[in-house]
Design an enzyme around this catalytic site. Structure first.
Site, short mmCIF file in Angstrom:
data_model
loop_
_atom_site.label_atom_id
_atom_site.label_comp_id
_atom_site.label_asym_id
_atom_site.label_seq_id
_atom_site.Cartn_x
_atom_site.Cartn_y
_atom_site.Cartn_z
N GLY A 47 0.82 -1.20 0.00
CA GLY A 47 0.00 0.00 0.00
C GLY A 47 0.85 1.25 0.00
CD GLN A 52 3.65 5.54 2.58
OE1 GLN A 52 2.59 5.04 2.26
NE2 GLN A 52 4.75 4.84 2.77
CB CYS A 89 6.56 1.38 6.18
SG CYS A 89 5.89 2.96 5.65
CG LEU A 90 6.43 1.04 -0.11
CD1 LEU A 90 5.41 1.52 -1.15
CD2 LEU A 90 7.50 0.19 -0.77
CG HIS A 131 0.76 0.15 7.28
ND1 HIS A 131 1.86 -0.31 7.96
CD2 HIS A 131 1.25 1.04 6.36
CE1 HIS A 131 2.96 0.28 7.48
NE2 HIS A 131 2.61 1.09 6.51
CD GLU A 132 -0.55 2.00 3.14
OE1 GLU A 132 -0.26 3.22 3.02
OE2 GLU A 132 0.31 1.11 3.18
CG HIS A 135 1.28 5.97 6.00
ND1 HIS A 135 2.49 6.49 6.38
CD2 HIS A 135 1.52 4.68 5.67
CE1 HIS A 135 3.43 5.58 6.29
NE2 HIS A 135 2.86 4.45 5.86
#
Length: 169
Positions: A47, A52, A89-90, A131-132, A135
Site C-alpha cells: 500500500g 508518503q 513500510c515503503l 496501516h495506510e 499514514h
C-alpha cells in the site's frame, strides 16, 4: 502517469494529518494513477498513502494480492478482534516490526467514480487498511511496534526502536 518519489523516514510530512479530498478533479485522479505506478514499481509493496509522496490528502492505493484498491477519504467504521504480525513500510525500507492490529475492519470510502463504498477487510487486508489509514493521520507503523520487535530486513537482527522513533520525529 508517473512514478513519484517516496518520502523517507524522518521527513516531517509523514507526521502530518492529511486533509480530505473535496473534489474528484482530474488532478486527483492523476495523483491516484501516479500512486499506483509508484506502488507497483516498488518491491515488497502492499500500500501507499498520499502523504508518503508528499501530498497531504486522504488518498490510498493498495494491492494486498487481489488487485488495485483505491481509497479516497476512508473512514474506519468498525473494528473487531486482534491479530499480531509483521509490517513493513515503503517509507521505512529495511525494517520490519511486529504490530498488533484489529483482525477485521469495516470502512466507508469514496471511489474514483465518486460513489461511497463499504469495504470489510479481514486478516492481511485489514492490516493493510489500518496501516495506510494511519499514514493519513501522521501515524507510522513503528509507533505500534511491540516492544523489542523491530528488525532489520537484511540480517533479521533486532533494531533499536527508540532510535528509529527519534529519526522519524
Amino acid at each position: 502517469m508517473a512514478e513519484r518519489e517516496i518520502l523517507p523516514f524522518g521527513d516531517p510530512v509523514l507526521r502530518k494529518k492529511a486533509k480530505p479530498v473535496l473534489e474528484l478533479a482530474p488532478k486527483i485522479l492523476r495523483i491516484l494513477d501516479d500512486m499506483a505506478d509508484t506502488l507497483y514499481a516498488k518491491p515488497g509493496r502492499a500500500g501507499l498513502a498520499a502523504p508518503q509522496i508528499g501530498i497531504l490528502r486522504r488518498m490510498i492505493v493498495m494491492d494486498c494480492g487481489e488487485g488495485l484498491i483505491e481509497l479516497i477519504n476512508p473512514e474506519i467504521l468498525e473494528i473487531q478482534g486482534e491479530q499480531l504480525g509483521p509490517e513493513a513500510c515503503l517509507s521505512y525500507p529495511g525494517y520490519t516490526g511486529i504490530v498488533k492490529r484489529a483482525n477485521v475492519v469495516k470502512i466507508s470510502t469514496l471511489v474514483r467514480s465518486g460513489e461511497t463504498r463499504y469495504i470489510e477487510g479481514e486478516g492481511y487486508l485489514a492490516r493493510c487498511i489500518q496501516h495506510e489509514i494511519d499514514h493519513l493521520n501522521g501515524i507510522l507503523f513503528i509507533d505500534h511496534v511491540e516492544d523489542g520487535q523491530l528488525f532489520r530486513d537484511q540480517t533479521g537482527q533486532k533494531a533499536d526502536l527508540m532510535q528509529a522513533l527519534k529519526i522519524s520525529r
